[in-house]
Design a protein around this motif. Structure first.
Motif, mmCIF file in Angstrom:
data_model
loop_
_atom_site.group_PDB
_atom_site.id
_atom_site.type_symbol
_atom_site.label_atom_id
_atom_site.label_comp_id
_atom_site.label_asym_id
_atom_site.label_seq_id
_atom_site.Cartn_x
_atom_site.Cartn_y
_atom_site.Cartn_z
ATOM 1 N N VAL A 121 0.842 -1.203 0.000
ATOM 2 C CA VAL A 121 0.000 0.000 0.000
ATOM 3 C C VAL A 121 0.875 1.250 0.000
ATOM 4 C CG1 VAL A 121 -1.684 1.329 1.352
ATOM 5 C CG2 VAL A 121 -1.946 -1.150 1.110
ATOM 6 N N GLY A 122 1.918 1.240 0.826
ATOM 7 C CA GLY A 122 2.816 2.389 0.899
ATOM 8 C C GLY A 122 3.449 2.717 -0.431
ATOM 9 N N SER A 123 3.878 1.682 -1.156
ATOM 10 C CA SER A 123 4.514 1.934 -2.455
ATOM 11 C C SER A 123 3.521 2.543 -3.435
ATOM 12 C CB SER A 123 5.140 0.660 -3.016
ATOM 13 O OG SER A 123 4.157 -0.293 -3.303
ATOM 14 N N GLU A 124 2.245 2.181 -3.344
ATOM 15 C CA GLU A 124 1.224 2.779 -4.206
ATOM 16 C C GLU A 124 1.086 4.274 -3.938
ATOM 17 O OE1 GLU A 124 -2.583 0.812 -4.356
ATOM 18 O OE2 GLU A 124 -1.618 -1.158 -4.246
ATOM 19 N N PHE A 125 1.331 4.687 -2.694
ATOM 20 C CA PHE A 125 1.220 6.097 -2.315
ATOM 21 C C PHE A 125 2.560 6.823 -2.356
ATOM 22 C CE2 PHE A 125 -2.714 4.425 -0.622
ATOM 23 C CZ PHE A 125 -3.605 5.459 -0.878
ATOM 24 N N GLY A 126 3.601 6.162 -2.871
ATOM 25 C CA GLY A 126 4.903 6.784 -2.989
ATOM 26 C C GLY A 126 5.663 6.894 -1.675
ATOM 27 N N ILE A 127 5.307 6.073 -0.696
ATOM 28 C CA ILE A 127 5.989 6.072 0.595
ATOM 29 C C ILE A 127 7.151 5.089 0.530
ATOM 30 C CG2 ILE A 127 5.741 5.580 3.066
ATOM 31 C CD1 ILE A 127 2.733 6.268 2.725
ATOM 32 N N ASP A 128 8.320 5.532 0.970
ATOM 33 C CA ASP A 128 9.498 4.674 0.990
ATOM 34 C C ASP A 128 9.208 3.452 1.870
ATOM 35 O OD1 ASP A 128 12.293 3.915 0.691
ATOM 36 O OD2 ASP A 128 12.494 4.563 2.774
ATOM 37 N N THR A 129 9.227 2.266 1.277
ATOM 38 C CA THR A 129 8.816 1.068 2.011
ATOM 39 C C THR A 129 9.827 0.655 3.077
ATOM 40 O OG1 THR A 129 9.703 -0.348 0.260
ATOM 41 C CG2 THR A 129 7.357 0.214 0.144
ATOM 42 N N THR A 130 11.089 0.962 2.886
ATOM 43 C CA THR A 130 12.079 0.656 3.921
ATOM 44 C C THR A 130 11.778 1.477 5.173
ATOM 45 O OG1 THR A 130 13.740 0.193 2.242
ATOM 46 C CG2 THR A 130 14.535 0.622 4.477
ATOM 47 N N THR A 131 11.487 2.755 4.976
ATOM 48 C CA THR A 131 11.136 3.625 6.089
ATOM 49 C C THR A 131 9.841 3.158 6.740
ATOM 50 O OG1 THR A 131 12.224 5.494 5.033
ATOM 51 C CG2 THR A 131 10.610 6.010 6.731
ATOM 52 N N LEU A 132 8.873 2.787 5.920
ATOM 53 C CA LEU A 132 7.586 2.324 6.438
ATOM 54 C C LEU A 132 7.770 1.105 7.338
ATOM 55 C CD1 LEU A 132 4.287 2.200 4.542
ATOM 56 C CD2 LEU A 132 4.999 0.207 5.834
ATOM 57 N N VAL A 133 8.565 0.140 6.923
ATOM 58 C CA VAL A 133 8.786 -1.071 7.711
ATOM 59 C C VAL A 133 9.545 -0.733 8.995
ATOM 60 C CG1 VAL A 133 10.004 -3.285 7.778
ATOM 61 C CG2 VAL A 133 8.633 -2.666 5.787
ATOM 62 N N GLU A 134 10.540 0.135 8.883
ATOM 63 C CA GLU A 134 11.295 0.517 10.076
ATOM 64 C C GLU A 134 10.381 1.187 11.103
ATOM 65 O OE1 GLU A 134 14.327 4.023 10.882
ATOM 66 O OE2 GLU A 134 15.257 2.423 9.700
ATOM 67 N N ARG A 135 9.577 2.118 10.657
ATOM 68 C CA ARG A 135 8.684 2.836 11.574
ATOM 69 C C ARG A 135 7.587 1.938 12.117
ATOM 70 N NH1 ARG A 135 8.543 8.725 8.575
ATOM 71 N NH2 ARG A 135 10.740 9.160 8.999
ATOM 72 N N GLY A 136 7.117 1.015 11.321
ATOM 73 C CA GLY A 136 6.101 0.080 11.797
ATOM 74 C C GLY A 136 6.650 -0.964 12.743
ATOM 75 N N SER A 137 7.944 -1.243 12.649
ATOM 76 C CA SER A 137 8.597 -2.224 13.527
ATOM 77 C C SER A 137 9.059 -1.615 14.839
ATOM 78 C CB SER A 137 9.831 -2.819 12.838
ATOM 79 O OG SER A 137 9.478 -3.438 11.630
ATOM 80 N N ALA A 138 9.227 -0.302 14.862
ATOM 81 C CA ALA A 138 9.778 0.375 16.042
ATOM 82 C C ALA A 138 8.759 0.391 17.170
ATOM 83 C CB ALA A 138 10.182 1.800 15.678
ATOM 84 N N TYR A 139 9.065 -0.342 18.227
ATOM 85 C CA TYR A 139 8.192 -0.358 19.402
ATOM 86 C C TYR A 139 8.450 0.883 20.247
ATOM 87 C CZ TYR A 139 5.661 -2.265 23.384
ATOM 88 O OH TYR A 139 4.750 -2.461 24.400
ATOM 89 N N GLN A 140 9.718 1.281 20.280
ATOM 90 C CA GLN A 140 10.120 2.403 21.118
ATOM 91 C C GLN A 140 11.339 3.074 20.493
ATOM 92 O OE1 GLN A 140 11.525 1.290 25.071
ATOM 93 N NE2 GLN A 140 10.366 3.004 25.873
ATOM 94 N N TYR A 141 11.399 4.389 20.647
ATOM 95 C CA TYR A 141 12.568 5.142 20.198
ATOM 96 C C TYR A 141 13.401 5.534 21.406
ATOM 97 C CZ TYR A 141 10.375 5.414 15.658
ATOM 98 O OH TYR A 141 9.810 5.088 14.453
ATOM 99 N N VAL A 142 14.719 5.463 21.226
ATOM 100 C CA VAL A 142 15.678 5.844 22.260
ATOM 101 C C VAL A 142 16.612 6.863 21.628
ATOM 102 C CG1 VAL A 142 17.470 5.007 23.828
ATOM 103 C CG2 VAL A 142 15.515 3.547 23.280
ATOM 104 N N MET A 143 16.789 8.003 22.319
ATOM 105 C CA MET A 143 17.579 9.047 21.693
ATOM 106 C C MET A 143 18.399 9.842 22.691
ATOM 107 S SD MET A 143 14.348 10.653 22.425
ATOM 108 C CE MET A 143 13.560 9.610 21.312
ATOM 109 N N ARG A 144 19.356 10.549 22.104
ATOM 110 C CA ARG A 144 20.149 11.515 22.851
ATOM 111 C C ARG A 144 20.152 12.795 22.027
ATOM 112 N NH1 ARG A 144 24.987 9.055 23.061
ATOM 113 N NH2 ARG A 144 25.806 10.195 21.297
ATOM 114 N N ALA A 145 19.707 13.902 22.669
ATOM 115 C CA ALA A 145 19.644 15.186 21.992
ATOM 116 C C ALA A 145 20.451 16.212 22.785
ATOM 117 C CB ALA A 145 18.200 15.640 21.859
ATOM 118 N N ARG A 146 21.287 16.955 22.077
ATOM 119 C CA ARG A 146 22.185 17.933 22.708
ATOM 120 C C ARG A 146 21.556 19.328 22.706
ATOM 121 N NH1 ARG A 146 26.829 17.505 24.610
ATOM 122 N NH2 ARG A 146 27.209 15.483 23.639
ATOM 123 N N LYS A 147 21.744 20.019 23.799
ATOM 124 C CA LYS A 147 21.295 21.404 23.933
ATOM 125 C C LYS A 147 22.043 22.276 22.921
ATOM 126 C CE LYS A 147 21.529 25.242 27.216
ATOM 127 N NZ LYS A 147 21.771 25.621 28.612
#
Length: 148
Positions: A121-147
């Motif tokens: 479905v994503g490819s039909e709408f021009g959505i990058d499927t690699t990104t779609l799978v990564e975002r759909g697989s991500a249960y939680q995001y962990v990050m470090r952000a600098r001031k």
């Protein structure tokens, strides 16, 4: 954290950690703004935040459900829900730049098949499927952000 003054008004910190905290706040944007001045120059915020774009949530939405649970992504104590784009936006708009960002994947049972169908479905709408799978697989995001 939201209702009280910063408890250490005369101190600054190298690191502030929000481990599964921001999604429980009414105004996590204001909390990031509150913390910002108390970070040392170049100090960081480390956070973990659940992903509302996970395939299990998509599956339930397709079934017409948005049911809160006692724990997990739909924990009944969650006040806010975030996708990767909204996490990034929240930090950047409040004076931070990302140094490290990763996700913790969790895909079980039929969710693998649903991800494959979503790719089509994503490819039909021009959505990058690699990104779609990564975002759909991500249960939680962990990050470090600098001031900045």
């Amino acid at each position: 954290m939201e209702d009280e003054a910063w408890p250490y008004p005369d101190e600054t910190f190298d690191v502030v950690v929000f481990g599964d905290v921001l999604e429980h706040l009414v105004d996590p944007w204001a909390v990031l703004r509150k913390v910002h001045p108390f970070l040392e120059e170049g100090g960081v915020v480390c956070a973990s935040i659940p992903n509302i774009n996970h395939v299990s949530i998509i599956e339930e939405l397709l079934r017409g459900n948005f049911t809160y649970t006692k724990m997990g992504l739909m924990d009944q104590t969650h006040m806010r829900f975030f996708t990767v784009n909204e996490i990034h936006k929240m930090f950047v708009e409040n004076g931070f730049e990302f140094e490290a960002f990763q996700y913790i994947p969790l895909v079980q049972g039929n969710q693998v098949q649903l991800l494959e169908r979503l790719k089509a479905v994503g490819s039909e709408f021009g959505i990058d499927t690699t990104t779609l799978v990564e975002r759909g697989s991500a249960y939680q995001y962990v990050m470090r952000a600098r001031k900045i």
